[in-house]
Motif scaffolding. Structure first.
Motif, mmCIF file in Angstrom:
data_model
loop_
_atom_site.group_PDB
_atom_site.id
_atom_site.type_symbol
_atom_site.label_atom_id
_atom_site.label_comp_id
_atom_site.label_asym_id
_atom_site.label_seq_id
_atom_site.Cartn_x
_atom_site.Cartn_y
_atom_site.Cartn_z
ATOM 1 N N GLY A 246 -56.321 4.967 -75.565
ATOM 2 C CA GLY A 246 -56.847 5.109 -76.919
ATOM 3 C C GLY A 246 -55.956 5.903 -77.856
ATOM 4 N N VAL A 247 -55.932 5.432 -79.095
ATOM 5 C CA VAL A 247 -55.108 6.070 -80.123
ATOM 6 C C VAL A 247 -55.519 7.525 -80.352
ATOM 7 N N GLU A 248 -56.783 7.860 -80.102
ATOM 8 C CA GLU A 248 -57.246 9.232 -80.312
ATOM 9 C C GLU A 248 -56.617 10.209 -79.318
ATOM 10 N N LYS A 249 -55.993 9.718 -78.262
ATOM 11 C CA LYS A 249 -55.319 10.578 -77.280
ATOM 12 C C LYS A 249 -53.822 10.733 -77.561
ATOM 13 N N ARG A 250 -53.301 10.011 -78.533
ATOM 14 C CA ARG A 250 -51.857 10.007 -78.796
ATOM 15 C C ARG A 250 -51.309 11.398 -79.097
ATOM 16 N N ALA A 251 -51.957 12.144 -79.956
ATOM 17 C CA ALA A 251 -51.464 13.477 -80.331
ATOM 18 C C ALA A 251 -51.454 14.416 -79.123
ATOM 19 N N ALA A 252 -52.499 14.386 -78.327
ATOM 20 C CA ALA A 252 -52.553 15.247 -77.142
ATOM 21 C C ALA A 252 -51.466 14.850 -76.151
ATOM 22 N N ILE B 234 -48.360 17.299 -74.870
ATOM 23 C CA ILE B 234 -48.141 17.587 -73.446
ATOM 24 C C ILE B 234 -46.733 17.179 -73.024
ATOM 25 N N LEU B 235 -46.270 16.039 -73.484
ATOM 26 C CA LEU B 235 -44.947 15.559 -73.087
ATOM 27 C C LEU B 235 -43.819 16.367 -73.720
ATOM 28 N N GLN B 236 -44.032 16.850 -74.923
ATOM 29 C CA GLN B 236 -42.985 17.595 -75.618
ATOM 30 C C GLN B 236 -42.935 19.062 -75.204
ATOM 31 N N ALA B 237 -44.059 19.613 -74.810
ATOM 32 C CA ALA B 237 -44.129 21.015 -74.386
ATOM 33 C C ALA B 237 -44.844 21.071 -73.048
ATOM 34 N N PRO B 238 -44.096 21.024 -71.945
ATOM 35 C CA PRO B 238 -44.711 20.947 -70.626
ATOM 36 C C PRO B 238 -45.759 22.020 -70.334
ATOM 37 N N ASP B 239 -45.714 23.157 -71.028
ATOM 38 C CA ASP B 239 -46.728 24.194 -70.825
ATOM 39 C C ASP B 239 -47.673 24.272 -72.017
ATOM 40 N N GLU C 61 -47.726 4.657 -77.748
ATOM 41 C CA GLU C 61 -46.775 4.012 -78.635
ATOM 42 C C GLU C 61 -45.722 5.001 -79.137
ATOM 43 N N GLY C 62 -44.459 4.667 -78.902
ATOM 44 C CA GLY C 62 -43.363 5.503 -79.367
ATOM 45 C C GLY C 62 -43.017 6.664 -78.460
ATOM 46 N N GLU C 63 -43.709 6.817 -77.355
ATOM 47 C CA GLU C 63 -43.463 7.951 -76.439
ATOM 48 C C GLU C 63 -42.626 7.514 -75.240
ATOM 49 N N THR C 64 -41.838 8.415 -74.720
ATOM 50 C CA THR C 64 -41.135 8.214 -73.467
ATOM 51 C C THR C 64 -41.867 9.057 -72.440
ATOM 52 N N ILE C 65 -42.335 8.423 -71.387
ATOM 53 C CA ILE C 65 -43.097 9.118 -70.367
ATOM 54 C C ILE C 65 -42.127 9.556 -69.270
ATOM 55 N N PRO C 66 -41.911 10.871 -69.112
ATOM 56 C CA PRO C 66 -40.967 11.342 -68.102
ATOM 57 C C PRO C 66 -41.564 11.261 -66.701
ATOM 58 N N THR C 67 -40.719 11.339 -65.719
ATOM 59 C CA THR C 67 -41.200 11.394 -64.338
ATOM 60 C C THR C 67 -41.019 12.811 -63.826
ATOM 61 N N ARG C 68 -41.957 13.218 -62.994
ATOM 62 C CA ARG C 68 -41.869 14.521 -62.328
ATOM 63 C C ARG C 68 -41.894 14.244 -60.841
#
Length: 70
Positions: A23-29, A33-38, A61-68
């Motif tokens: 959902g688009v409502e989760k995009r900001a969260a 989380i992805l930009q600031a791991p803590d 949309e527009g995000e790169t999902i990193p792997t851990r």
């Protein structure tokens, strides 16, 4: 039971954690989380176990999902 609660120590001891984000409502969260791991305020940002993120187009949309990995 309708719900099971897992604490952060239990999640961090897991072999792998699966996150499902929809959902688009989760995009900001998700972005925070992805930009600031803590990222404060998001328990998902504190999970250190290897993780797999399942993200739909609307939320990722527009995000790169990193792997851990461990």
């Amino acid at each position: 039971p309708d719900r099971i609660t897992l604490t952060l120590p239990v999640l961090n001891a897991a072999e792998r954690v699966l996150f499902v984000v929809t959902g688009v409502e989760k995009r900001a969260a998700l972005r925070e989380i992805l930009q600031a791991p803590d990222a404060a305020g998001y328990p998902a940002a504190l999970v250190r176990a290897p993780s797999l993120w399942l993200v739909d187009r609307a939320s990722g949309e527009g995000e790169t999902i990193p792997t851990r990995s461990a």
